[in-house]
Design an enzyme around this catalytic site. Structure first.
Site, PDB file in Angstrom:
ATOM      1  N   ASP A   1     -14.634   3.609   4.385  1.00 17.07           N
ATOM      2  CA  ASP A   1     -13.392   3.128   3.310  1.00 17.07           C
ATOM      3  C   ASP A   1     -12.230   2.839   4.293  1.00 17.07           C
ATOM      4  OD1 ASP A   1     -10.690   4.150   1.651  1.00 17.07           O
ATOM      5  OD2 ASP A   1     -12.580   3.519   0.255  1.00 17.07           O
TER       6      ASP A   1
ATOM      7  N   ARG B   1     -21.439   2.121  -6.704  1.00 19.40           N
ATOM      8  CA  ARG B   1     -21.758   3.176  -8.037  1.00 19.40           C
ATOM      9  C   ARG B   1     -22.849   2.416  -8.866  1.00 19.40           C
ATOM     10  NH1 ARG B   1     -16.105   4.479 -10.012  1.00 19.40           N
ATOM     11  NH2 ARG B   1     -15.361   2.509  -8.854  1.00 19.40           N
TER      12      ARG B   1
ATOM     13  N   ARG C   1     -24.580  10.288  -3.971  1.00 16.39           N
ATOM     14  CA  ARG C   1     -23.379  10.769  -4.013  1.00 16.39           C
ATOM     15  C   ARG C   1     -23.261  12.189  -4.637  1.00 16.39           C
ATOM     16  NH1 ARG C   1     -19.238  12.410  -4.233  1.00 16.39           N
ATOM     17  NH2 ARG C   1     -17.128  11.641  -4.886  1.00 16.39           N
TER      18      ARG C   1
ATOM     19  N   ARG D   1     -18.683  -4.501  -1.629  1.00 12.72           N
ATOM     20  CA  ARG D   1     -19.104  -3.281  -2.660  1.00 12.72           C
ATOM     21  C   ARG D   1     -20.592  -3.450  -3.034  1.00 12.72           C
ATOM     22  NH1 ARG D   1     -14.087  -2.940  -6.278  1.00 12.72           N
ATOM     23  NH2 ARG D   1     -12.415  -2.347  -4.851  1.00 12.72           N
TER      24      ARG D   1
ATOM     25  N   TYR E   1      -1.061   2.102   0.460  1.00 14.88           N
ATOM     26  CA  TYR E   1      -1.568   3.300   0.069  1.00 14.88           C
ATOM     27  C   TYR E   1      -0.761   4.546   0.604  1.00 14.88           C
ATOM     28  CZ  TYR E   1      -5.666   1.030  -2.204  1.00 14.88           C
ATOM     29  OH  TYR E   1      -6.281   0.328  -3.019  1.00 14.88           O
TER      30      TYR E   1
END
Length: 357
Positions: free
Chosen positions: A83, A37, A46, A33, A159
Site C-alpha cells: 500500500d 477484493r 484476508r 489492483r 493522506y
C-alpha cells in the site's frame, strides 16, 4: 525512442521490452489492483490476517496475494502487494485501516508536526516489504515481470494531511497555498524517502517501478507542476542515476493536457493513462515519446459483455501501433466479476487475430 541495451537476464520479458520502447505484436497486460477484493482467494486469505497492514507486512501473505492473479490469469507482470501508506507509517505517522471506511491517519495539522517524522528508521520498518519482493523475484514465473511501486509525494502527502481520503483536499491545499514552505518541506522529505524505498525494492528484485499520483488532477496547472511534476522529475532523475536500466512508469491520474508535459519533461519510460485520456491524442502526442499504459474504464470490466469487448478492441486498435502496455485507467473495483477478467485476457491474447479484428 532510445532503449537500454538488452544485456540482463530480463531482456526478453515482453513487459520490459514494451517499457523500453518496443512495439510488440501483442501488447503485454497487467491491471492495477489485479490482486485484491474481487478474487475469492484474496478474500479468504484476508480473513485470516489480523488487519490490512498485517497483510502488507507479512511476507507469507503478501507473496501469496501477489501470486494469486498470476496463477489465475497469467498476466505479463505482477505488482507487489502493498500500500502507498506504508511510507508514512514507516516515517512514524500513525496509520490504520477501518473496515468500510478505508485508510485513516493521525493527520499532520501544523508545520511543527513534521518534526515527528523520522526517516532514519525507514528501511528497518519496511524490511518485511523488501523480503516480500525478494521472495517474489524467485517465485514468479520466469516470463513475468515484477513491478515495485510507491505513491507519489503529493498523493501520499494528501493522506498525511487530510487524515485519510478526501473529496476536496482542503487540508492539503491549505498547506500548499497558506504555508508553501512547510508543504515543500513535506514534499522534499517524501521525495527522499520514496526514492530510498523504490531503490530498496529494485535491489531486492523489482524489475520496473510505478509511481502512483492518484490525486494529481485536483490541482490547477501551476500547482500541479510544483507539487506533482517536479517531485516526479526528481524521483525519476535519481532512479535513472542510481539504478539505470530499470524502467519507471508514472501514473499522474487526472493530469489532462499536462500528460504531454510529463511525456516531454519527466524522464519516465512510460505513462499510465487514466480513463479520460483520448486514445487518438495519446497515440499522436504521447506515444512517439514514451510507452503508454492503459486505459480501460474499470466499470467497463464490471459490465462485461459486448461493451467490454468493444472498448478493449478500440484501445488495442488505437494504441498497439506503438510502445504499449494494456491496463485499466484506474484500479480494479471489488465488484468486478473474475470471469470478465478472464474474457479480457482471452481477447488480448487473440490480438491481432486472423487479419486483425
Amino acid at each position: 525512442m532510445t532503449q537500454a541495451p538488452e544485456t540482463s537476464r530480463n531482456a526478453e520479458k515482453t513487459m520490459l521490452r514494451a517499457l523500453r520502447g518496443e512495439t510488440l505484436a501483442r501488447p503485454p497486460v497487467w491491471l492495477m489492483r489485479q490482486a485484491g477484493r474481487y478474487l475469492p482467494e484474496y478474500r479468504e486469505l484476508r480473513a485470516r490476517a489480523e488487519g490490512f497492514l498485517d497483510l502488507c507486512y507479512t511476507p507469507d501473505y503478501a507473496v501469496e496475494v501477489t501470486l494469486q492473479p498470476i496463477r489465475r490469469y497469467g498476466f505479463d507482470a505482477a505488482i507487489l502487494f502493498s500500500d502507498i501508506l506504508v511510507v508514512p507509517h514507516a516515517l512514524g505517522q500513525k496509520v490504520w485501516f477501518e473496515e468500510g471506511v478505508g485508510p485513516r491517519l493521525e493527520a499532520l495539522e501544523e508545520a511543527s508536526d513534521l518534526d515527528r517524522l523520522d526517516p532514519a528508521a525507514l528501511h528497518e520498518r519496511l524490511a518485511p516489504v523488501y523480503r516480500t519482493v525478494a521472495r517474489l523475484s524467485r517465485e514468479l514465473p520466469a516470463e513475468t515481470t515484477l513491478i515495485g511501486f510507491a505513491g507519489a509525494p503529493w498523493t501520499v502527502a494528501s493522506y498525511m494531511l487530510e487524515g485519510g481520503s478526501s473529496k476536496d483536499f482542503a487540508a492539503g491545499k491549505r498547506w500548499a497555498y497558506g504555508d508553501p514552505e512547510a508543504m515543500q518541506r513535506l514534499i522534499d522529505l517524501l521525495v527522499a524517502a520514496t526514492g530510498d524505498y523504490l531503490i530498496a525494492q529494485i535491489d531486492a528484485g523489482a524489475e520496473a517501478v510505478q509511481i502512483f499520483d492518484s490525486w494529481a488532477g485536483v490541482w490547477p496547472e501551476a500547482q500541479l507542476r510544483r507539487w506533482c511534476l517536479e517531485p516526479a522529475k526528481a524521483l525519476v532523475k535519481r532512479l535513472k542515476a542510481e539504478r539505470p536500466g530499470v524502467p519507471v512508469i508514472l501514473f499522474p491520474r487526472g493530469a489532462g493536457l499536462l500528460y504531454q508535459t510529463y511525456a516531454a519533461e519527466s524522464g519516465a519510460d512510460a505513462l499510465g493513462l487514466d480513463t479520460t485520456v483520448p486514445l487518438g491524442w495519446a497515440r499522436e502526442v504521447l506515444q512517439p515519446k514514451v510507452c503508454v499504459q492503459g486505459n480501460l474504464d474499470p466499470l467497463a470490466l464490471v459490465a462485461g459483455g459486448e461493451s467490454q469487448r468493444a472498448a478493449v478492441e478500440t484501445i488495442l486498435r488505437e494504441l498497439s501501433g506503438g510502445p504499449f502496455v494494456f491496463n485499466l485507467g484506474h484500479g480494479i473495483v471489488p465488484q468486478t466479476p473474475p470471469e470478465h477478467v478472464a474474457q479480457l485476457m482471452e481477447q488480448i491474447r487473440a490480438w491481432p487475430g486472423a487479419g486483425g479484428w
